[in-house]
Structure formats: structure tokens, C-alpha cells
Design a protein around this motif. Structure first.
Motif, PDB file in Angstrom:
ATOM      1  N   GLU A 185     -12.695  14.723  -2.176  1.00 56.97           N
ATOM      2  CA  GLU A 185     -11.414  15.396  -2.003  1.00 56.97           C
ATOM      3  C   GLU A 185     -10.420  14.518  -1.258  1.00 56.97           C
ATOM      4  O   GLU A 185      -9.209  14.660  -1.427  1.00 56.97           O
ATOM      5  N   THR A 186     -10.934  13.638  -0.404  1.00 59.69           N
ATOM      6  CA  THR A 186     -10.103  12.649   0.279  1.00 59.69           C
ATOM      7  C   THR A 186     -10.874  11.338   0.311  1.00 59.69           C
ATOM      8  O   THR A 186     -12.097  11.315   0.196  1.00 59.69           O
ATOM      9  N   ILE A 187     -10.139  10.255   0.491  1.00 57.98           N
ATOM     10  CA  ILE A 187     -10.741   8.929   0.574  1.00 57.98           C
ATOM     11  C   ILE A 187      -9.846   8.087   1.479  1.00 57.98           C
ATOM     12  O   ILE A 187      -8.620   8.273   1.495  1.00 57.98           O
ATOM     13  N   SER A 188     -10.427   7.191   2.235  1.00 56.10           N
ATOM     14  CA  SER A 188      -9.615   6.323   3.091  1.00 56.10           C
ATOM     15  C   SER A 188      -9.054   5.168   2.269  1.00 56.10           C
ATOM     16  O   SER A 188      -9.584   4.822   1.210  1.00 56.10           O
ATOM     17  N   ASN A 197      -0.619  -5.674   0.709  1.00 56.59           N
ATOM     18  CA  ASN A 197      -0.475  -4.462   1.510  1.00 56.59           C
ATOM     19  C   ASN A 197      -0.636  -3.257   0.595  1.00 56.59           C
ATOM     20  O   ASN A 197      -0.489  -3.363  -0.627  1.00 56.59           O
ATOM     21  N   ILE A 198      -0.900  -2.118   1.205  1.00 57.34           N
ATOM     22  CA  ILE A 198      -1.072  -0.886   0.446  1.00 57.34           C
ATOM     23  C   ILE A 198      -0.132   0.169   1.018  1.00 57.34           C
ATOM     24  O   ILE A 198      -0.078   0.377   2.235  1.00 57.34           O
ATOM     25  N   ALA A 199       0.604   0.816   0.124  1.00 58.44           N
ATOM     26  CA  ALA A 199       1.487   1.913   0.515  1.00 58.44           C
ATOM     27  C   ALA A 199       0.981   3.199  -0.133  1.00 58.44           C
ATOM     28  O   ALA A 199       0.561   3.204  -1.286  1.00 58.44           O
ATOM     29  N   VAL A 200       1.009   4.268   0.631  1.00 57.32           N
ATOM     30  CA  VAL A 200       0.634   5.588   0.130  1.00 57.32           C
ATOM     31  C   VAL A 200       1.897   6.433   0.106  1.00 57.32           C
ATOM     32  O   VAL A 200       2.539   6.630   1.142  1.00 57.32           O
ATOM     33  N   ASN A 201       2.260   6.896  -1.079  1.00 58.44           N
ATOM     34  CA  ASN A 201       3.475   7.710  -1.242  1.00 58.44           C
ATOM     35  C   ASN A 201       4.694   7.023  -0.612  1.00 58.44           C
ATOM     36  O   ASN A 201       5.449   7.623   0.142  1.00 58.44           O
ATOM     37  N   GLN A 202       4.857   5.738  -0.901  1.00 61.12           N
ATOM     38  CA  GLN A 202       5.988   4.913  -0.483  1.00 61.12           C
ATOM     39  C   GLN A 202       6.055   4.663   1.023  1.00 61.12           C
ATOM     40  O   GLN A 202       7.096   4.310   1.551  1.00 61.12           O
ATOM     41  N   THR A 203       4.919   4.830   1.720  1.00 59.15           N
ATOM     42  CA  THR A 203       4.850   4.537   3.150  1.00 59.15           C
ATOM     43  C   THR A 203       3.742   3.519   3.372  1.00 59.15           C
ATOM     44  O   THR A 203       2.602   3.741   2.949  1.00 59.15           O
ATOM     45  N   SER A 258       0.705   1.684   4.744  1.00 60.21           N
ATOM     46  CA  SER A 258      -0.456   2.344   5.330  1.00 60.21           C
ATOM     47  C   SER A 258      -1.437   1.331   5.891  1.00 60.21           C
ATOM     48  O   SER A 258      -1.471   0.185   5.467  1.00 60.21           O
ATOM     49  N   ASP A 259      -2.256   1.797   6.841  1.00 61.15           N
ATOM     50  CA  ASP A 259      -3.333   0.950   7.335  1.00 61.15           C
ATOM     51  C   ASP A 259      -4.636   1.402   6.682  1.00 61.15           C
ATOM     52  O   ASP A 259      -4.665   2.378   5.925  1.00 61.15           O
TER      53      ASP A 259
END
Length: 80
Positions: free
Chosen positions: A27-30, A51-57, A59-60
Motif C-alpha cells: 500500500e506504501t513504499i519508500s 534525484n527523485i521527485a514525488v508529486n513534483q516535490t 524527495s529523500d
């Protein structure tokens, strides 16, 4: 959980995709776990800085991703 992955620049060249949808049983994943799964599929990404962005933000690796999130894999940007 279904995620949309978007690849830019060199990463789009490596994956030969600009976008793909993937499904996980969780249901969730890091971000860290997703990164490992993607690098298992596209091993040339292991030797690439991005880099990785989640929903245009930006993220770490500890950020958690949920159903229907959009994940962008971004190569380093050149400044000028």
C-alpha cells in the motif's frame, strides 16, 4: 498500488521510456525501496547520479510513496 514513473534526460535514454505505470502489492513504499526495484530493472541506472521527485516535490530516500503518486527520476541539471 499503482505509480506513474517519469524519466528525464539520460534516464529516459537508459530506460528507453519517458513514462511507465507500475503496480506493487504494497500500500506504501519508500523512495529507497522503489529506487532499488527500478535499478533492478534498469541496471545502468545504478551507475548514474539522479534525484527523485514525488508529486513534483524533491524527495529523500525515506519519503513514503502512496497509490497514484507520480515519481520523476531527474538527472543532474546543468546551470548557467
Amino acid at each position: 498500488m499503482t505509480l506513474t514513473l517519469k524519466y528525464f534526460g539520460l534516464l529516459a535514454d537508459i530506460t528507453q521510456l519517458k513514462e511507465e505505470k507500475i503496480t506493487f502489492e504494497e500500500e506504501t513504499i519508500s523512495v529507497s525501496a522503489l529506487k532499488s526495484k527500478v535499478e533492478d530493472s534498469y541496471q545502468n541506472m545504478q551507475n548514474t547520479t539522479y534525484n527523485i521527485a514525488v508529486n513534483q516535490t524533491m524527495s529523500d530516500l525515506q519519503t513514503f510513496i502512496k497509490d497514484n503518486d507520480v515519481i520523476a527520476f531527474l538527472p543532474p541539471f546543468a546551470g548557467g
